[in-house]
Design a protein around this motif. Structure first.
Motif, PDB file in Angstrom:
ATOM      1  N   ALA A  29     -39.480  39.002  86.567  1.00 51.91           N
ATOM      2  CA  ALA A  29     -39.716  39.974  85.524  1.00 51.91           C
ATOM      3  C   ALA A  29     -38.489  40.964  85.676  1.00 51.91           C
ATOM      4  CB  ALA A  29     -40.528  40.573  86.539  1.00 51.91           C
ATOM      5  N   MET A  30     -37.632  40.956  86.965  1.00 48.23           N
ATOM      6  CA  MET A  30     -36.248  41.600  87.051  1.00 48.23           C
ATOM      7  C   MET A  30     -35.075  41.217  85.718  1.00 48.23           C
ATOM      8  SD  MET A  30     -35.145  42.632  90.600  1.00 48.23           S
ATOM      9  CE  MET A  30     -35.467  41.085  91.485  1.00 48.23           C
ATOM     10  N   ASN A  31     -35.009  40.037  85.050  1.00 51.32           N
ATOM     11  CA  ASN A  31     -34.495  39.439  84.446  1.00 51.32           C
ATOM     12  C   ASN A  31     -35.249  40.213  82.628  1.00 51.32           C
ATOM     13  OD1 ASN A  31     -32.547  38.254  85.720  1.00 51.32           O
ATOM     14  ND2 ASN A  31     -33.635  36.290  85.969  1.00 51.32           N
ATOM     15  N   GLU A  32     -36.217  39.663  82.454  1.00 47.60           N
ATOM     16  CA  GLU A  32     -36.762  40.604  81.375  1.00 47.60           C
ATOM     17  C   GLU A  32     -36.776  41.739  81.090  1.00 47.60           C
ATOM     18  OE1 GLU A  32     -38.754  40.158  77.926  1.00 47.60           O
ATOM     19  OE2 GLU A  32     -37.367  38.327  78.861  1.00 47.60           O
ATOM     20  N   ALA A  33     -36.445  42.251  82.395  1.00 45.65           N
ATOM     21  CA  ALA A  33     -36.468  44.151  82.053  1.00 45.65           C
ATOM     22  C   ALA A  33     -35.298  44.404  81.522  1.00 45.65           C
ATOM     23  CB  ALA A  33     -36.864  44.745  83.790  1.00 45.65           C
ATOM     24  N   VAL A  34     -34.005  43.679  82.362  1.00 49.63           N
ATOM     25  CA  VAL A  34     -33.132  43.894  81.629  1.00 49.63           C
ATOM     26  C   VAL A  34     -32.843  43.627  80.187  1.00 49.63           C
ATOM     27  CG1 VAL A  34     -30.116  43.645  81.972  1.00 49.63           C
ATOM     28  CG2 VAL A  34     -31.870  44.202  83.860  1.00 49.63           C
ATOM     29  N   ASP A  35     -32.597  41.924  79.725  1.00 50.81           N
ATOM     30  CA  ASP A  35     -32.663  41.059  78.874  1.00 50.81           C
ATOM     31  C   ASP A  35     -33.939  41.954  77.482  1.00 50.81           C
ATOM     32  OD1 ASP A  35     -30.314  40.037  79.591  1.00 50.81           O
ATOM     33  OD2 ASP A  35     -31.671  38.436  80.411  1.00 50.81           O
ATOM     34  N   GLY A  36     -34.609  41.616  77.891  1.00 50.16           N
ATOM     35  CA  GLY A  36     -36.072  41.879  76.943  1.00 50.16           C
ATOM     36  C   GLY A  36     -36.119  43.272  76.484  1.00 50.16           C
ATOM     37  N   GLN A  37     -36.722  44.366  77.559  1.00 52.18           N
ATOM     38  CA  GLN A  37     -36.459  45.331  77.461  1.00 52.18           C
ATOM     39  C   GLN A  37     -35.252  46.605  77.802  1.00 52.18           C
ATOM     40  OE1 GLN A  37     -39.756  46.465  80.397  1.00 52.18           O
ATOM     41  NE2 GLN A  37     -40.306  44.836  80.145  1.00 52.18           N
ATOM     42  N   HIS A  38     -33.733  45.587  77.614  1.00 50.54           N
ATOM     43  CA  HIS A  38     -32.906  46.500  77.757  1.00 50.54           C
ATOM     44  C   HIS A  38     -32.846  47.754  78.474  1.00 50.54           C
ATOM     45  CE1 HIS A  38     -31.612  44.234  74.426  1.00 50.54           C
ATOM     46  NE2 HIS A  38     -33.272  44.036  73.605  1.00 50.54           N
ATOM     47  N   ARG A  39     -33.301  47.445  79.796  1.00 52.45           N
ATOM     48  CA  ARG A  39     -33.256  48.307  80.812  1.00 52.45           C
ATOM     49  C   ARG A  39     -31.816  48.500  81.761  1.00 52.45           C
ATOM     50  NH1 ARG A  39     -38.852  48.807  84.221  1.00 52.45           N
ATOM     51  NH2 ARG A  39     -37.671  50.677  84.927  1.00 52.45           N
ATOM     52  N   ASP A  40     -31.859  49.545  82.381  1.00 53.40           N
ATOM     53  CA  ASP A  40     -30.879  49.540  83.453  1.00 53.40           C
ATOM     54  C   ASP A  40     -30.357  48.636  84.339  1.00 53.40           C
ATOM     55  OD1 ASP A  40     -27.704  50.398  84.145  1.00 53.40           O
ATOM     56  OD2 ASP A  40     -28.854  51.665  85.348  1.00 53.40           O
ATOM     57  N   PRO A  41     -30.048  47.942  84.617  1.00 53.26           N
ATOM     58  CA  PRO A  41     -29.905  46.919  86.419  1.00 53.26           C
ATOM     59  C   PRO A  41     -30.245  47.645  87.277  1.00 53.26           C
ATOM     60  CG  PRO A  41     -28.541  46.016  84.301  1.00 53.26           C
ATOM     61  CD  PRO A  41     -28.648  47.314  84.207  1.00 53.26           C
ATOM     62  N   ALA A  42     -29.629  48.731  87.461  1.00 46.74           N
ATOM     63  CA  ALA A  42     -29.355  49.720  89.106  1.00 46.74           C
ATOM     64  C   ALA A  42     -30.893  50.132  88.949  1.00 46.74           C
ATOM     65  CB  ALA A  42     -28.023  50.466  88.795  1.00 46.74           C
ATOM     66  N   GLU A  43     -31.624  51.159  87.541  1.00 46.73           N
ATOM     67  CA  GLU A  43     -32.724  51.215  88.112  1.00 46.73           C
ATOM     68  C   GLU A  43     -33.984  50.101  87.903  1.00 46.73           C
ATOM     69  OE1 GLU A  43     -35.828  53.128  84.158  1.00 46.73           O
ATOM     70  OE2 GLU A  43     -33.776  52.873  84.088  1.00 46.73           O
ATOM     71  N   VAL A  44     -33.519  49.053  87.128  1.00 44.30           N
ATOM     72  CA  VAL A  44     -34.549  48.003  87.520  1.00 44.30           C
ATOM     73  C   VAL A  44     -34.705  47.369  89.319  1.00 44.30           C
ATOM     74  CG1 VAL A  44     -35.786  45.534  87.174  1.00 44.30           C
ATOM     75  CG2 VAL A  44     -34.656  46.923  84.925  1.00 44.30           C
ATOM     76  N   VAL A  45     -33.600  47.422  89.821  1.00 44.02           N
ATOM     77  CA  VAL A  45     -33.580  47.009  91.290  1.00 44.02           C
ATOM     78  C   VAL A  45     -33.768  48.097  92.136  1.00 44.02           C
ATOM     79  CG1 VAL A  45     -32.038  46.837  92.848  1.00 44.02           C
ATOM     80  CG2 VAL A  45     -30.927  46.035  91.345  1.00 44.02           C
ATOM     81  N   ARG A  46     -33.737  49.680  91.501  1.00 49.82           N
ATOM     82  CA  ARG A  46     -34.201  50.994  92.457  1.00 49.82           C
ATOM     83  C   ARG A  46     -36.409  50.382  92.928  1.00 49.82           C
ATOM     84  NH1 ARG A  46     -29.888  53.784  90.809  1.00 49.82           N
ATOM     85  NH2 ARG A  46     -30.849  54.373  88.796  1.00 49.82           N
ATOM     86  N   GLU A  47     -36.512  51.160  91.043  1.00 49.33           N
ATOM     87  CA  GLU A  47     -37.784  50.408  91.078  1.00 49.33           C
ATOM     88  C   GLU A  47     -38.794  48.750  91.474  1.00 49.33           C
ATOM     89  OE1 GLU A  47     -39.942  49.094  87.279  1.00 49.33           O
ATOM     90  OE2 GLU A  47     -39.912  50.997  87.514  1.00 49.33           O
ATOM     91  N   TYR A  48     -37.891  47.588  91.775  1.00 56.30           N
ATOM     92  CA  TYR A  48     -38.351  46.584  92.766  1.00 56.30           C
ATOM     93  C   TYR A  48     -38.339  47.571  94.321  1.00 56.30           C
ATOM     94  CZ  TYR A  48     -37.831  42.201  94.586  1.00 56.30           C
ATOM     95  OH  TYR A  48     -38.456  41.277  95.434  1.00 56.30           O
ATOM     96  N   ARG A  49     -36.821  47.194  95.000  1.00 62.02           N
ATOM     97  CA  ARG A  49     -36.723  47.819  95.787  1.00 62.02           C
ATOM     98  C   ARG A  49     -38.490  48.609  96.571  1.00 62.02           C
ATOM     99  NH1 ARG A  49     -33.304  50.651  97.350  1.00 62.02           N
ATOM    100  NH2 ARG A  49     -33.435  49.650  99.288  1.00 62.02           N
ATOM    101  N   MET A  50     -38.449  49.890  95.677  1.00 57.39           N
ATOM    102  CA  MET A  50     -39.218  50.461  96.202  1.00 57.39           C
ATOM    103  C   MET A  50     -40.808  50.035  95.698  1.00 57.39           C
ATOM    104  SD  MET A  50     -40.266  54.170  94.408  1.00 57.39           S
ATOM    105  CE  MET A  50     -39.174  54.817  94.423  1.00 57.39           C
ATOM    106  N   HIS A  51     -41.060  49.147  95.367  1.00 57.93           N
ATOM    107  CA  HIS A  51     -42.526  48.241  95.273  1.00 57.93           C
ATOM    108  C   HIS A  51     -42.378  47.728  96.571  1.00 57.93           C
ATOM    109  CE1 HIS A  51     -45.491  45.976  93.730  1.00 57.93           C
ATOM    110  NE2 HIS A  51     -45.550  44.564  93.716  1.00 57.93           N
ATOM    111  N   LYS A  52     -41.257  46.935  96.605  1.00 55.45           N
ATOM    112  CA  LYS A  52     -41.685  45.949  98.034  1.00 55.45           C
ATOM    113  C   LYS A  52     -41.623  46.564  99.500  1.00 55.45           C
ATOM    114  CE  LYS A  52     -41.735  41.751  96.019  1.00 55.45           C
ATOM    115  NZ  LYS A  52     -42.003  40.001  96.597  1.00 55.45           N
ATOM    116  N   GLY A  53     -41.355  47.559  99.500  1.00 55.79           N
ATOM    117  CA  GLY A  53     -40.954  48.745 100.927  1.00 55.79           C
ATOM    118  C   GLY A  53     -39.930  48.792 101.332  1.00 55.79           C
ATOM    119  N   LEU A  54     -38.551  48.548 100.587  1.00 57.02           N
ATOM    120  CA  LEU A  54     -37.216  48.176 100.744  1.00 57.02           C
ATOM    121  C   LEU A  54     -36.303  49.595 101.584  1.00 57.02           C
ATOM    122  CD1 LEU A  54     -36.420  44.820  99.046  1.00 57.02           C
ATOM    123  CD2 LEU A  54     -36.841  45.291 101.718  1.00 57.02           C
TER     124      LEU A  54
END
Length: 298
Positions: free
Chosen positions: A273-298
């Protein structure tokens, strides 16, 4: 007097030489440096390490991403130019440590951990939770038309196909030579080597018919492609593990808390999902990671 003069001359000269030599050594920044190889997943994982370290400490983390591959990352780690990066256990075992292929995941982790510590003073942190093995990928239309789901089935069609691979895969001990021998793979022409990011474009454009990709790549599902089953279990396990210089852990012990917080947290689906967010949706990796960490409660 001549002897005294010689000593007086030699001392400043030796001091000067020491200054010159020290200036040639790699700089030692006062903050951790995280590296990553030159493909999307690695940049995402490097950013994940960096953000987690920053969140659990008051340290500023420097990013040195898009390093050419495993060998360059290894050299940078040993030389102290980076302090950590994420590697895959099968790659570490065969390509870096030059050990025979072993298909037992726990034994591979133990071997890799022991040899990195004794040879390089590098700590192998707990696995992140997912495995990213090599995946031989073909177009979905071809898989359905030929009723191909495994590499053994694909071997009969390979003589009419063109293969695309990354630069490392063509030469690695766990790469193309051994895979071809295991399955009797012969292709219509020598493999086309290219940057990993170009492989999917080449496959979609029918410039090649099979590519050596990664099992967690987002485009496999997004483009309706098929990753062929390694039915002979050729590839070793490839668990994602952070490699960290022991000297860096001693200098910044807060890094250890971050590494343990990430242990076992990332699933293969998370990574896709994170790979596709960057490659397919052309999102910034830092933004994708911040969103993932928030979702995981990190």
């Amino acid at each position: 007097m001549r002897r005294g003069l010689s000593i007086a001359v030699l001392i400043p000269a030796s001091i000067g030489m020491a200054i010159i030599l020290s200036s040639c050594s790699p700089p030692r920044p006062d903050h951790p440096v995280i590296g990553a190889k030159n493909f999307t997943e690695q940049v995402v994982l490097g950013e994940l390490l960096a953000q987690e370290i920053e969140a659990r400490s008051h340290l500023q983390v420097e990013r040195r991403f898009y390093l050419a591959g495993s060998y360059i990352c290894q050299q940078a780690l040993v030389a102290g130019r980076i302090d950590a990066y994420v590697e895959y256990t099968g790659t570490a075992l065969t390509a870096i440590l030059k050990q025979p292929v072993d298909r037992d995941p726990q034994r591979v982790v133990e071997t890799v951990r022991r040899l990195y510590a004794s040879r390089y003073n590098v700590v192998v942190a707990p696995p992140l939770g997912f495995e990213n093995t090599f995946a031989m990928v073909i177009r979905g239309d071809d898989a359905r038309a030929l009723h191909v789901t495994t590499l053994s089935q694909a071997a009969r069609y390979a003589p009419q196909w063109r293969l695309g691979v990354g630069y490392e895969f063509e030469q690695r001990p766990d790469g193309l030579p051994g895979l071809s021998a295991a399955y009797g793979l012969k292709f219509a022409a020598p493999p086309r080597t290219m940057d990993l990011g170009l492989l999917y474009r080449a496959l979609s454009a029918h410039q090649v018919d099979m590519i050596a990709a990664n099992s967690t790549d987002g485009p496999i599902q997004a483009f309706g492609l098929v990753a062929l089953e390694d039915d002979k279990h050729y590839f070793p396990p490839y668990q994602a593990v952070p490699l960290v210089r022991a000297e860096a852990l001693a200098r910044w012990p807060q890094m250890r808390d971050a590494l343990h917080a990430l242990a076992g947290k990332i699933t293969a689906d998370d990574m896709r999902a994170m790979n596709e967010a960057v490659d397919g949706q052309h999102r910034d990796p830092a933004e994708v990671v911040r969103e993932y960490r928030m979702h995981k409660g990190l």
